[in-house]
Design an enzyme around this catalytic site. Structure first.
Site, PDB file in Angstrom:
ATOM      1  N   ASN A 138      26.731 -19.089  33.077  1.00  0.00           N
ATOM      2  CA  ASN A 138      26.096 -19.119  31.760  1.00  0.00           C
ATOM      3  C   ASN A 138      24.917 -20.090  31.688  1.00  0.00           C
ATOM      4  O   ASN A 138      23.932 -19.833  30.995  1.00  0.00           O
ATOM      5  CB  ASN A 138      27.115 -19.544  30.697  1.00  0.00           C
ATOM      6  CG  ASN A 138      27.859 -18.340  30.134  1.00  0.00           C
ATOM      7  OD1 ASN A 138      27.326 -17.235  30.109  1.00  0.00           O
ATOM      8  ND2 ASN A 138      29.089 -18.544  29.700  1.00  0.00           N
ATOM      9  N   CYS A 421      37.004 -16.102  32.750  1.00  0.00           N
ATOM     10  CA  CYS A 421      35.778 -15.575  33.388  1.00  0.00           C
ATOM     11  C   CYS A 421      34.944 -16.683  34.013  1.00  0.00           C
ATOM     12  O   CYS A 421      33.889 -16.428  34.578  1.00  0.00           O
ATOM     13  CB  CYS A 421      34.944 -14.787  32.385  1.00  0.00           C
ATOM     14  SG  CYS A 421      35.584 -13.122  32.110  1.00  0.00           S
ATOM     15  N   PHE A 422      35.368 -17.920  33.904  1.00  0.00           N
ATOM     16  CA  PHE A 422      34.737 -19.065  34.573  1.00  0.00           C
ATOM     17  C   PHE A 422      33.255 -19.208  34.222  1.00  0.00           C
ATOM     18  O   PHE A 422      32.438 -19.543  35.088  1.00  0.00           O
ATOM     19  CB  PHE A 422      34.914 -18.964  36.103  1.00  0.00           C
ATOM     20  CG  PHE A 422      36.198 -18.308  36.506  1.00  0.00           C
ATOM     21  CD1 PHE A 422      37.409 -18.880  36.155  1.00  0.00           C
ATOM     22  CD2 PHE A 422      36.209 -17.114  37.194  1.00  0.00           C
ATOM     23  CE1 PHE A 422      38.598 -18.268  36.493  1.00  0.00           C
ATOM     24  CE2 PHE A 422      37.398 -16.491  37.529  1.00  0.00           C
ATOM     25  CZ  PHE A 422      38.603 -17.071  37.175  1.00  0.00           C
ATOM     26  N   CYS A 423      32.899 -18.961  32.967  1.00  0.00           N
ATOM     27  CA  CYS A 423      31.495 -19.089  32.527  1.00  0.00           C
ATOM     28  C   CYS A 423      30.577 -18.162  33.310  1.00  0.00           C
ATOM     29  O   CYS A 423      29.392 -18.458  33.454  1.00  0.00           O
ATOM     30  CB  CYS A 423      30.972 -20.531  32.690  1.00  0.00           C
ATOM     31  SG  CYS A 423      31.583 -21.636  31.469  1.00  0.00           S
ATOM     32  N   ASN A 424      31.117 -17.099  33.873  1.00  0.00           N
ATOM     33  CA  ASN A 424      30.276 -16.188  34.644  1.00  0.00           C
ATOM     34  C   ASN A 424      30.491 -14.759  34.127  1.00  0.00           C
ATOM     35  O   ASN A 424      31.150 -13.944  34.782  1.00  0.00           O
ATOM     36  CB  ASN A 424      30.621 -16.306  36.130  1.00  0.00           C
ATOM     37  CG  ASN A 424      29.529 -15.728  37.008  1.00  0.00           C
ATOM     38  OD1 ASN A 424      28.909 -14.730  36.656  1.00  0.00           O
ATOM     39  ND2 ASN A 424      29.288 -16.354  38.144  1.00  0.00           N
TER      40      ASN A 424
END
Ligand SMILES: *Cc1c(COP(=O)(O)O)cnc(C)c1O
Length: 588
Positions: A138, A421-424
């Site tokens: 992100n 989603c691990f900022c992805n």
């Protein structure tokens, strides 16, 4: 040593555990990570890796014996601090194999701050294009707000990595973003565009190679040449690499490829300090950046009540507003000492050995009915992936386990990992097959990044991620695999040792009808009840059986008041009825 480990070492012994290093991984764990000795299994190194206790002792000794002062001060202590900061910059450049003639190291408060700095000072015009891989964090995606605000176009690309070691052709697909895609046709004059890629995707572990960068740049050149209004000689494409995840276990080599910006974060490399990162920038690229704000330390002269400012020469001075975090900067050499003593090459081989073995083990897991337990996302070629395994789990009937359920059960076993989603979001959508519509309707259904909504309509909204660091061990991996096996693979039924003990157990613990079959094949080891999804359960000593040897479901319904769907709240009852035809159940 157990047989499994022997087998593991037979294959990976040359790479695992620093066989040629000053200390073995077991020594490192015993002496520098004592806080992990209580059976804690830490597998979230892509979130933040751990600092060594020796590293912290060295930092404490350093800070408590050196007189540090503001490096902007001309005092002796200020000068000493300045020297240490200069050495730290050299060390960062050296770690990325960046020539100090061509590159500068700007300290920031983290990888995100470095990315924001590039975004806000990049010379965007309506002729520019911000092109980025969908598998970006992100913090990279946010740059497009600056680009779009200045009238530039933005374009997401998906670099599909063929598994044959990056020599094959790359498929690049373009998605229009906010109806603007690629260069605006009628714009005259020169311009700068920016391509942003991660060195390692923090969702799937997919690594980008130099070949990828070259291929994408070539493609971009062809696109520009295809536009009549654009001449290649006055359009610059700059390349930004987000190495925040990648550089923890893989050294970047800036001499071997043409990269303009690299961002890193130190807690991802050696755990401490947090809140400190760097932007490594090519001199030529830095000169193109426009900075609006000026803060303390960045000016030669200012007139307070007139619009006059003379900024300092020098790239670092230009961009580092205010006093830099000099005590944190002084600390990083103690982190580098560790990486250097083990060597980045050995760290990469060590973590890759663990990751390769874990991927294979998880992929091999099957339920009793033969169906696969684990779906792993991203490339399966060990050459192309970093030490991350991201996956979701399935039940024997093919339905998904929610990732929060896995995370909470893992926590009960002392295993710490990351889910979601691990900022992805781009990688998440790509690997889970979520369309734009899916994401919007999930949001409408109330799912946001941080919540417990791990499944919507039975489909995962995120995944489980296990990631390794330089101090991870085979034992960490083993405990994790054992946890997955015991909690998610088929059912806990094992053949019983002898008929006599079975009969004794039956006689003493079964108070139900006597017409249970007398040729038992399976034995219940324990009954755990989880009345609240994903929360800690409790054990029952005994449970009534029906005439067909299934657990009595009414009991569950009355105890937990879930008449509509008792099986959901009593997994034991669910499988017991499924196996009731030819088995007898009782407590061991
Ligand atoms: C962690 C991470 C970031 C963010 O880094 P911060 O220093 O926390 O701002 C950006 N990109 C990737 C790939 C990361 O793994």
């Amino acid at each position: 040593m157990d047989k499994d480990k022997e087998q593991f070492l037979k294959e990976f012994g040359a790479d695992y555990g620093y066989p040629d290093g000053p200390k073995s991984v077991d020594d490192i764990r015993a002496t520098e990570f004592k806080r992990l000795q209580d059976g804690i299994v830490y597998l979230d190194h892509a979130g933040a890796t751990l600092y060594s206790e020796l590293q912290m002792e060295a930092i404490f000794k350093d800070l408590s014996t050196t007189l540090y002062a503001n490096p902007h001060s001309q005092s002796d202590a200020g000068m000493t601090t300045s020297d240490i900061v200069r050495e730290a910059r050299e060390q960062v450049l050296d770690y990325c194999n960046a020539s100090p003639m061509d590159y500068r190291c700007i300290f920031t408060s983290g990888a995100t701050a470095s990315l924001k700095l590039v975004g806000e000072s990049f010379p965007w015009t309506y002729r520019s294009c911000f092109m980025y891989s969908v598998e970006n964090h992100n913090s990279v995606l946010g740059i497009r707000e600056y680009a779009l605000q200045q009238g530039a176009s933005a374009c997401a690309i998906d670099i599909e990595n063929p598994d044959n070691s990056c020599t094959g052709s790359l498929k690049i697909t373009r998605h229009p973003l906010q109806r603007r895609c690629f260069l605006n046709d009628k714009a005259p004059g020169g311009a700068c565009s920016l391509l942003a890629i991660p060195s390692e995707c923090n969702f799937s572990g997919t690594k980008l190679s130099t070949d990828h960068v070259i291929a994408v740049k070539e493609d971009f050149r062809r696109q520009i040449e295809g536009h009549n209004y654009h001449r290649l000689d006055n359009h610059k494409l700059l390349v930004l690499v987000d190495a925040a995840k990648g550089c923890a276990t893989e050294k970047l080599d800036l001499r071997s490829c043409d990269i303009d910006f690299v961002v890193i974060s130190f807690y991802k490399m050696f755990g401490y300090p947090t809140g400190l990162g760097a932007l490594i920038v090519k001199n030529d690229a830095a000169k193109l950046l426009r900075k609006t704000y000026f803060g303390g330390g960045t000016v030669d002269a200012v007139i307070a009540d007139v619009d006059f400012v003379k900024r300092r020469e020098g790239i670092e001075e230009w961009f580092e507003d205010g006093s830099i975090s000099f005590l944190s900067i002084a600390s990083i050499r103690h982190g580098f000492t560790i990486l250097k003593s083990l060597t980045p090459g050995a760290i990469s081989r060590h973590t890759k050995a663990l990751c390769t073995f874990l991927r294979r083990t998880l992929l091999d897991l099957r339920h009793e009915n033969g169906t696969f337990v684990c779906t792993i996302y991203g490339s399966q070629n060990p050459k192309n992936v970093g030490p991350i395994v991201t996956f979701n789990l399935k039940r024997p009937d093919g339905s998904w386990h929610g990732y929060r359920e896995v995370e909470k059960l893992a926590a009960l076993s002392g295993i710490q990992l990351r889910t979601g989603c691990f900022c992805n979001p781009g990688a998440c959508a790509k690997y889970l097959g979520l369309t734009h519509q899916d994401i919007l309707s999930n949001l409408e259904a109330g799912h946001v990044c941080w919540d417990d909504c791990d499944l919507v309509d039975g489909r995962p909204t995120g995944a489980v991620r296990v990631s390794f660091g330089y101090m991870s061990t085979y034992e960490d991996l083993k405990k994790f695999v054992d946890f997955i096996r015991s909690s998610f693979v088929s059912v806990h039924i094992r053949p019983h040792a002898s008929k006599e003990t079975m009969h004794d157990a039956l006689a003493s613990s079964v108070s139900g009808p006597r017409n249970v079959p007398l040729e038992p094949r399976f034995f219940v080891n324990s009954i755990n009840i989880y009345p609240i999804k994903s929360c800690s359960g409790f054990q029952k000593e005994s449970w009534p059986l029906s005439s067909t040897a299934s657990l009595v479901q009414e009991k569950a319904a009355t105890e937990f008041g879930t008449k509509d769907n008792p099986a959901r709240y009593l997994p034991g009852a669910e499988w017991a009825s499924a196996y009731a035809d030819d088995s007898v159940v009782t407590m061991a």
